[in-house]
Design an enzyme around this catalytic site. Structure first.
Site, PDB file in Angstrom:
ATOM      1  N   CYS A 117      63.913  24.477  73.090  1.00  0.00           N
ATOM      2  CA  CYS A 117      62.824  24.173  74.019  1.00  0.00           C
ATOM      3  C   CYS A 117      61.935  25.359  74.355  1.00  0.00           C
ATOM      4  O   CYS A 117      60.914  25.205  75.017  1.00  0.00           O
ATOM      5  CB  CYS A 117      63.411  23.567  75.284  1.00  0.00           C
ATOM      6  N   LYS A 136      55.724  19.149  82.499  1.00  0.00           N
ATOM      7  CA  LYS A 136      56.635  18.102  82.015  1.00  0.00           C
ATOM      8  C   LYS A 136      56.686  16.890  82.938  1.00  0.00           C
ATOM      9  O   LYS A 136      57.127  15.818  82.516  1.00  0.00           O
ATOM     10  CB  LYS A 136      58.030  18.684  81.806  1.00  0.00           C
ATOM     11  N   HIS A 193      59.269  16.252  78.253  1.00  0.00           N
ATOM     12  CA  HIS A 193      59.634  17.522  77.624  1.00  0.00           C
ATOM     13  C   HIS A 193      59.354  17.425  76.124  1.00  0.00           C
ATOM     14  O   HIS A 193      60.059  16.737  75.400  1.00  0.00           O
ATOM     15  CB  HIS A 193      61.112  17.790  77.882  1.00  0.00           C
ATOM     16  N   HIS A 231      59.187  26.007  83.705  1.00  0.00           N
ATOM     17  CA  HIS A 231      59.860  25.268  82.623  1.00  0.00           C
ATOM     18  C   HIS A 231      60.201  23.859  83.122  1.00  0.00           C
ATOM     19  O   HIS A 231      59.930  22.880  82.442  1.00  0.00           O
ATOM     20  CB  HIS A 231      61.106  26.018  82.178  1.00  0.00           C
ATOM     21  N   PHE A 287      68.015  25.671  74.686  1.00  0.00           N
ATOM     22  CA  PHE A 287      69.427  25.603  74.334  1.00  0.00           C
ATOM     23  C   PHE A 287      69.773  26.836  73.501  1.00  0.00           C
ATOM     24  O   PHE A 287      68.916  27.392  72.816  1.00  0.00           O
ATOM     25  CB  PHE A 287      69.738  24.343  73.532  1.00  0.00           C
ATOM     26  N   GLU A 337      65.846  27.716  88.101  1.00  0.00           N
ATOM     27  CA  GLU A 337      64.527  28.345  87.941  1.00  0.00           C
ATOM     28  C   GLU A 337      63.962  28.752  89.306  1.00  0.00           C
ATOM     29  O   GLU A 337      63.411  29.847  89.460  1.00  0.00           O
ATOM     30  CB  GLU A 337      63.564  27.396  87.203  1.00  0.00           C
TER      31      GLU A 337
END
Lengths: 113, 425
Positions: free
Chosen positions: B167, B340, B345, B308, B404, B319
Site C-alpha cells: 500500500c 480513502k 484504498h 494514510h 504490508f 497514525e
C-alpha cells in the site's frame, strides 16, 4: 494443393478480427510479418487462437514454416486431415477487462502511435 | 547543491472521476466512489464478507489511448497509461523536443496484473491444459508491465523502475523519482501509482485477512470512514495517479507551470509484523520526521497531512498517535484529510493519488473533506479533521503511506511560491 475453403475462411476471419480489418483484405499470399505487420509476439498470439479454434497443439518446430497466411491454412488442413474444424474461431481471451468478454489483442503496428 | 524537484503535471483515474478536473471537483464535494459489487462475473458476491468497493466504472482503455499499447496490458497498467497520458499533457512536456534518455518512469504497484493472472491460473488448474495458458500471461503479470508500457507509449528511455511495497508502493515511487532527479540521473520522471485488483481471489484474500469493512454492505457510501468510531476495516479501491516530477531548472527552462515542489522523502521499515503496525506509533512518527528533515523543514511548518488513514481500527489510531508524538501541541492546528474516505484504498495507487490531493491542496488552497467522519473516535480525534472541505493557505503538505511488510513512507511537498526561501528547520 487446394485448400479447404472453410478452414481458409476461418483463419482469415480470425486474422481480420485480430487486425481489425475487412476479411476480404486478408489474402493467403500475404506474409504475416511483412505484409500484415504482425510482430513475433502477435504471431504467437494468433497461433494460440488457431490452436484453440481447431483443437490443435502446434509444436515449436512447426512455427518456422508458417510465414504466410497460406502456410497456416495448409498447415491446419494437413494437421486436421481435412476434418471439419471442431469449434468456431472464438475471440481470444486477452488481459483487458474483469468481464468475461474481452477484445482480441491487436498486433503491434509498425507505425508509432 | 542538490537539484530541487517540482511537480509540473497531474493525471488520475479514480472511482470518483477520470481526469484531474472531475476528480478534484468530486473530492471537494465529498462525493463517494464506493458502491456495491454486483458480481464477480460469472459468480455471485454472496459468499464474500465484504460486498463494497471503489470501482472505476465504465472504463474502456480505447477511449483514452489511441494505440495498441493499451490492449496488451492488464487493467492496472491501462489505468497507469491513462493517468500518465493526462499528466504528460498537463505538464506541457513535448517529448519530441526532449532527450528521451533523460526521462524516466517509476511506477508503484502492489498487486499488478491480477485480472488476467487469476483467470489463467484458474483455467490451468481446472482444465489442466498447460498449452492453453495465454501467451501474454507472463508479460502481463510481470510486475513492471505498467512501467514498461508507459515508457513504450510515450518514448521515455531513462530509468524505468517498479516499486512494489503493497500500500505504500507509489509513495515510494514518488520518493525514488525525487532521488533520481536529485542525483542527476534524469531531468523528468513520470511517477505513477496503479492497481486494479478488485478481483475474485485478491478480494477474497483481503476478506480472509478480516481487513475489509463488512458492516456497511447495504450502505456502501458509509463503509470507508477513517477516524470515525464506527469504522470496521478498509474498502478496496482501484485506480491510478500520475505526477510529472522534474528538476526545477528543467521546468524553468521550458517555462512550465509548477504545482508544487516535492521536497522530502523518507523510507523506513518497522521490522515488526507483516500486516500489523507497531501500536506505539514510534516508527511512523520517525518516518514523518525523517521526511521533513530531508526537506529541510521543521514539524512546526506542516500545514496539511494527507493521512494514510485506511479506516482500519488499529491503523488509524496508530497514525494519529504518531502525529501527536511528532507534532505535539501543534497536531490540532494541522489540517488533515483522508482521501480513502472518498475512493477507498487503491493499494499501490494510494500514494500517488494522495500525492495529487496534497499537491492540489498546496496549489489551490482547498482541502477535500474526510467523508463519514461523523462520530470522531477519541483515539483518533484531531481538530484538523473535517467532514467539510476546508480552505487555508497550505505551504507545506505531508503525505503518509504505510504498507504490508512493515513498510512506511512519507513524502513532503511544499508550495512552489515559497521556493528559494530558506527554511528555518
Amino acid at each position: 494443393m487446394a485448400t479447404d475453403p472453410t478452414i481458409s475462411l476461418k483463419i482469415r476471419t480470425a486474422l481480420a478480427e485480430y487486425l481489425k480489418r475487412d476479411p476480404d483484405r486478408i489474402l493467403v499470399t500475404q506474409d504475416l510479418r511483412d505484409d500484415l505487420g504482425l510482430d513475433s509476439m502477435a504471431v504467437i498470439e494468433l497461433l494460440y487462437r488457431i490452436e484453440e479454434a481447431f483443437d490443435l497443439q502446434i509444436p515449436d518446430q512447426d512455427l518456422v514454416g508458417l510465414a504466410t497466411v497460406g502456410h497456416v491454412v495448409i498447415y491446419v488442413e494437413k494437421r486436421l486431415g481435412k476434418l471439419t474444424p471442431v469449434a468456431p474461431i472464438k475471440k481470444s481471451a486477452t488481459p483487458l477487462k474483469a468481464t468475461k468478454q474481452s477484445k482480441p489483442s491487436k498486433p503491434k503496428s509498425k507505425k508509432k502511435s | 547543491m542538490r537539484a530541487r524537484v517540482v511537480v509540473t503535471g497531474l493525471g488520475v483515474v479514480s472511482p470518483i472521476g477520470i481526469g484531474i478536473s472531475d476528480f478534484w471537483k468530486a473530492a471537494l464535494a465529498g462525493q463517494s466512489g464506493i458502491s456495491a459489487i454486483s458480481s464477480f462475473d460469472p459468480f455471485p458476491i454472496e459468499g464474500y464478507r465484504s460486498k463494497v468497493a471503489g470501482q472505476v466504472r465504465d472504463f474502456a482503455v480505447e477511449r483514452f489511448i489511441d494505440s495498441v499499447h493499451g490492449e496488451r496490458v492488464d487493467r492496472y497498467a491501462q489505468f497507469g497509461l491513462v493517468a500518465a497520458k493526462e499528466a504528460l499533457a498537463d505538464s506541457g512536456l513535448r517529448m519530441a523536443k526532449e532527450n528521451p534518455h533523460r526521462i524516466g518512469v517509476i511506477v508503484g504497484a502492489g498487486m499488478g496484473g491480477m485480472v488476467m493472472g487469476e483467470r489463467e491460473i484458474t483455467q490451468l488448474y481446472q482444465q489442466q491444459k498447460p498449452h492453453r495458458v495465454h501467451p501474454n500471461f507472463i508479460p502481463v503479470i510481470t510486475l513492471n508491465s505498467a512501467s514498461g508500457i508507459i515508457a513504450m507509449a510515450y518514448g521515455a528511455k531513462g530509468p524505468n523502475l517498479t516499486i512494489s511495497t503493497a500500500c505504500s508502493s507509489s509513495a515510494h515511487a514518488l520518493g525514488q523519482a525525487l532521488h533520481c532527479i536529485r542525483e542527476g540521473r534524469a531531468d523528468v520522471v513520470i511517477a505513477v501509482g496503479a492497481d486494479a485488483s478488485i478481483t475474485p481471489l485478491v478480494f477474497a484474500g483481503f476478506c480472509s485477512l478480516r481487513a475489509l469493512s463488512s458492516k456497511y454492505n447495504d450502505n456502501p457510501e458509509k463503509a470507508s470512514r477513517p477516524f470515525d468510531r464506527l469504522r470496521d476495516g478498509f474498502v478496496m479501491g482501484e485506480g491510478a495517479g500520475a505526477l510529472i516530477l522534474e528538476s526545477a531548472a528543467h521546468a524553468k527552462k521550458r517555462k512550465a507551470r509548477v504545482y508544487a515542489e516535492i521536497a522530502g522523502y523518507a523510507a523506513t521499515s518497522e521490522a515488526y509484523h507483516m500486516v500489523i503496525p507497531r501500536e506505539d506509533g514510534l516508527e511512523v512518527a520517525n518516518t514523518m520526521k525523517l521526511a521533513l528533515a530531508d526537506a529541510g523543514l521543521a514539524p512546526a511548518q506542516v500545514d496539511y497531512i494527507n493521512a494514510h488513514a485506511t479506516s482500519t481500527t488499529i491503523g488509524d489510531a496508530v497514525e494519529v498517535k504518531a502525529i501527536r508524538q511528532l507534532f505535539k501541541s501543534r497536531a490540532d492546528k494541522i489540517t488533515i484529510s483522508a482521501t480513502k474516505s472518498l475512493i477507498g484504498h487503491t493499494l499501490g495507487a494510494a500514494g500517488a493519488i494522495g500525492g495529487i490531493a496534497s499537491v492540489l491542496a498546496l496549489y489551490t488552497g482547498k482541502i477535500h473533506p474526510t467523508a463519514n467522519y461523523d462520530d470522531p473516535d477519541p483515539a483518533c480525534a484531531l481538530a484538523g479533521l473535517s467532514r467539510s472541505a476546508q480552505e487555508r493557505r497550505v505551504k507545506v503538505a505531508l503525505l503518509n503511506a504505510f504498507g504490508f511488510g512493515s513498510n512506511n513512507a512519507a513524502v513532503v511537498f511544499k508550495q512552489a511560491a515559497a521556493e528559494g526561501r530558506r527554511s528555518k528547520g
